[in-house]
Design an enzyme around this catalytic site. Sequence first.
Site, PDB file in Angstrom:
ATOM      1  N   HIS A 195       0.739  -1.097  -0.107  1.00 12.58           N
ATOM      2  CA  HIS A 195       0.113   0.155  -0.005  1.00 12.58           C
ATOM      3  C   HIS A 195       0.960   1.030  -0.033  1.00 12.58           C
ATOM      4  CE1 HIS A 195      -3.256  -2.689   1.327  1.00 12.58           C
ATOM      5  NE2 HIS A 195      -2.302  -3.355   2.280  1.00 12.58           N
ATOM      6  N   GLU A 243       9.335   8.254 -17.332  1.00 11.58           N
ATOM      7  CA  GLU A 243       7.769   8.621 -17.447  1.00 11.58           C
ATOM      8  C   GLU A 243       7.530   8.150 -18.671  1.00 11.58           C
ATOM      9  OE1 GLU A 243       7.300  12.629 -16.120  1.00 11.58           O
ATOM     10  OE2 GLU A 243       9.122  12.690 -15.010  1.00 11.58           O
ATOM     11  N   LYS A 254      15.760  21.603 -11.503  1.00 10.08           N
ATOM     12  CA  LYS A 254      14.950  20.553 -11.777  1.00 10.08           C
ATOM     13  C   LYS A 254      16.023  19.432 -12.615  1.00 10.08           C
ATOM     14  CE  LYS A 254      11.134  19.467 -11.386  1.00 10.08           C
ATOM     15  NZ  LYS A 254       9.854  19.811 -12.326  1.00 10.08           N
ATOM     16  N   SER A 305      14.560  21.474 -16.837  1.00 12.97           N
ATOM     17  CA  SER A 305      13.287  22.072 -17.038  1.00 12.97           C
ATOM     18  C   SER A 305      13.892  23.464 -17.705  1.00 12.97           C
ATOM     19  CB  SER A 305      12.725  22.483 -15.529  1.00 12.97           C
ATOM     20  OG  SER A 305      12.067  23.686 -15.772  1.00 12.97           O
TER      21      SER A 305
END
Length: 462
Positions: A155, A289, A282, A276
Amino acid sequence: MKLWAGRFQKELDQKTNDFNSSIAFDSRMAREDIQGSMAHAAMLGACGIIAQEESEKLCAGLQEILADLEAGRLAINPEAEDIHTFVEGELTRRLGDTGKRLHTARSRNDQVALDLRCHLKAECAGLRRQLVGLVRVLGEKALAHCADVMPGYTHLQRAQPITFGHHLLAYAEMFRRDAGRLDDAVRRMDVMPLGSCALAGTTYPLDRELTARLLGFSAVTQNSLDGVADRDFCVELAAAIALAMVHLSRFSEEIILWCSWEFKFVELDDAFSTGSSIMPQKKNPDIAELVRGKSGRAIGDLTALLTMLKGLPLAYNKDMQEDKEAIFDAVDTLKACLTAFCPMVETMRVLPENLRAAAAKGFINATDCADYLVGKGVPFRDAYKATGALVAQCIREGCTLETLPLDAYRAQHPAFGEDVYAAISLENCVERRTVLGGPAPANVKAQAERTLQWAAEQEGTA
Ligand code: ARG
């Protein structure tokens, strides 16, 4: 001029021709189409259906077309209806009447069923090599991190202690099964359909076994309708690919989490991260992804194939031309994802101190604490309750089971002794999980070595 010009009064409307044509995507099967035609021509000659001399001319002509295509001396005509039409047309242009004999006892229906099987068999070999390469990388990394303690989760809540190597080897198992699923798909794909012709076989005395042998197939299809009408081999492969993509996607999801400041379990190499355009701080896990995102395509390809087939009466229907873009997209997606993913994992820096720090929080040794009491003769339910109360006390007081004084333990249950601290030390908790398949460093090391051994055998380097 169309193949069927005899029956028709007009050329096909130009826009309709574009709509109908598959050359834009089936020309990637050019090599398999030519090799299939060579085997067919050789068989026609061997069976006396065409003269031996003509059979040889056909084979030589086809060989030249292949050489010219591969050397870039011959370009595929984008106006052709499909790769089969193009190759036959080119052959006839070169050989005249002899070229016109190639299509004896054959239809584009069994031809495309053959080409696709041959092409996908070759693609599967490449995908399998890539999967094995990933398993090897995981085995190497698991060996290096076989004793690095981290929290295992259920979980997404810290649950029990494991090792980083153990976590990686879970994925190695999945990718090994994915390789096995490719093998299964290939086994059923490895059946030669030529001789089914359009749908009803032929009156010519073909030696189908000979064609199969020439092309390296293990068997021939046993029903001419089935030979041209099913694409179950595409569905099976698409399913295997979709599942491999789902495994890659889950792994990507974890890598994305692990890269966040909230976890910081790993750091991706700069070569596999992006920045970024506005936020100077970043470092984004774009590759992971994108792999996660692309799993949707592979699932879509599988769905497209199943949906395309579900209402089709036997035998061939033009709907089936849609099989190629779907299965090629699935193949190309997995290929591209593995190409980027494998070196990304290989160069990923693991941060063992952060894994260990996360393991120290979250009471992941609570089960071991309860098991300690069980070892002192306390029934498990009572041990569970006493430990739960200790955890609640720790949360109230802002401490951990490791730092809670012995008095507090004894107040909960008299069976607690000084040895509880050794019993709940995370290193001990992991080391004692030696059950077959468990995360103890010794287990993980042995399993990593078996995994590497398997990969070496598959790669032929064992
Ligand atoms: N381009 C077609 C396909 O991919 C080849 C088979 C054509 N057969 C036919 N009867 N129109 O399915």
